[in-house]
Scaffold this motif. Structure first.
Motif: not given
Length: 370
Positions: A193, A161-166, A158, A267, A195
């Motif tokens: 956010y 990784v900068t996408d919260l969904e990922i 990670n 992020i 999930y």
């Protein structure tokens, strides 16, 4: 300690029982019952075995049966017999016996042998406990190493990784590997956010919202709520009976929260940098648009002034021609010069229109920049 005495003579059995029953749990048999059934029923640590049993089987035969069953490897067998030759003793040892006492029994000698058996049994039990402890420790260490390895893998996977969904997908997979489920709330740039977006329940939403002001770890039932400034993770269904395992998982999940925190902070920094960059771009766009408008206005004003000057010059020349007394050829030449000047000015004005079109194009392109 449990003792099984096998002797076909009831008097011998009675004497042994009387001598040993106060100190040991002793059971007697005449040898007619299947020996393995007796072993299964009474689970003795020591067997006192006569050799001549008055049946088709000897004590040697019964001991061989016992030794053929690995369940009784730690059971010690002491032969008690009136047969005292070296050959008899060797046969006893060869069949699986551990020791030998001649009849009539010297009970002081027998008690000493039993004391030594107890000592060996205690040592074996101690070694067994040590082995089990070492095995458990080794297994726990391997388990911990595996769990820490998963945390390291999560961290490295990670880093970019900068996408919260990922990021949530990777968190979900980590918890799935640990045998539990989760839902998560990320708090980024004053936005929330939650999930999984499609399946999170209203109650889970409320619990995650409570995490915004709760302490770092909140246990309730088989669930744990982990909280930080950037994230809350509701871990569901921790159904483990081992407190040590639960404690270890709890520590690992807390480490995971720290890793996720650092990712969210990164992020957020990227979002802030993009925001600053966008503001700078917008400011530059506005400044350039204003500057181009000013240039355009100046060009238009200059064009108007030049056109007026040329027209005034043309009119002045035409008036002067009358008073100068020029002949027709001179007059024609002078007017030709005026016309050439007009053409040059017209070309210059044409360039201004080209410049205006280019400025307009640049302005439109700036508006499209994000």
């Amino acid at each position: 300690m449990k003792i099984l005495s096998v002797d076909d003579n009831p008097q011998n059995r009675a004497v042994l029982e009387k001598a040993l029953s106060k100190q040991y749990e002793i059971t007697s048999s005449d040898g007619s019952e299947p020996i393995l059934a007796l072993m299964e029923t009474h689970q003795p640590q020591v067997v006192l075995m006569d050799i001549m049993l008055g049946t088709d089987y000897t004590g040697y035969d019964l001991v061989k049966e016992i030794r053929a069953n690995s369940a009784y490897n730690n059971c010690e067998i002491i032969f008690i017999s009136a047969l005292t030759s070296s050959e008899d003793k060797l046969n006893a040892y060869g069949s699986g016996g551990d020791d030998y006492i001649a009849k009539p029994v010297d009970f002081q000698e027998l008690r000493e042998k039993l004391r030594r058996v107890e000592l060996r049994q205690s040592e074996r039990d101690g070694l067994k406990d040590m082995y089990e402890m070492a095995s458990n420790t080794a297994f726990t260490s391997m388990q911990q190493a595996s769990e820490l390895g998963e945390l390291v893998t999560f961290f490295t996977d990670n880093l970019e990784v900068t996408d919260l969904e990922i990021l949530f997908g990777n968190i979900k997979q980590y918890y799935a590997n640990a045998g539990v489920k989760c839902c998560v709330e990320f708090r980024v740039a004053n936005e929330y956010y939650q999930y999984p977006k499609e399946t999170i329940s209203d109650l889970e939403r409320e619990i995650l919202e409570l995490g915004r002001s709760a302490k770092r770890i909140v246990p309730f039932g088989s669930n744990l709520l982990f909280n930080s400034h950037a994230c809350s993770m509701l871990v569901k269904g921790i159904h483990f009976n081992d407190d040590e395992v639960i404690g270890r998982l709890r520590d690992n999940f807390a480490i995971l929260l720290t890793i996720v925190d650092s990712r969210i902070d990164f992020i957020e920094e990227q979002i802030e940098k993009r925001s600053i960059r966008q503001k700078a771009i917008n400011s530059l766009k506005n400044q350039l648009t204003d500057d181009f408008s000013t240039i355009k206005s100046l060009c238009l004003s200059q064009d108007e002034q030049i056109s007026k000057l040329v027209n005034d010059l043309s009119q002045a020349v035409q008036l002067k021609i009358i008073t100068l007394g020029l002949d027709e050829e001179q007059e024609s030449e002078l007017m030709g010069l005026v016309d050439e000047t007009k053409e040059v000015v017209a070309e210059t004005l044409g360039l201004s229109f080209v410049l205006e079109d280019k400025l307009k194009s640049i302005t439109e392109r700036l508006k499209a920049v994000e």
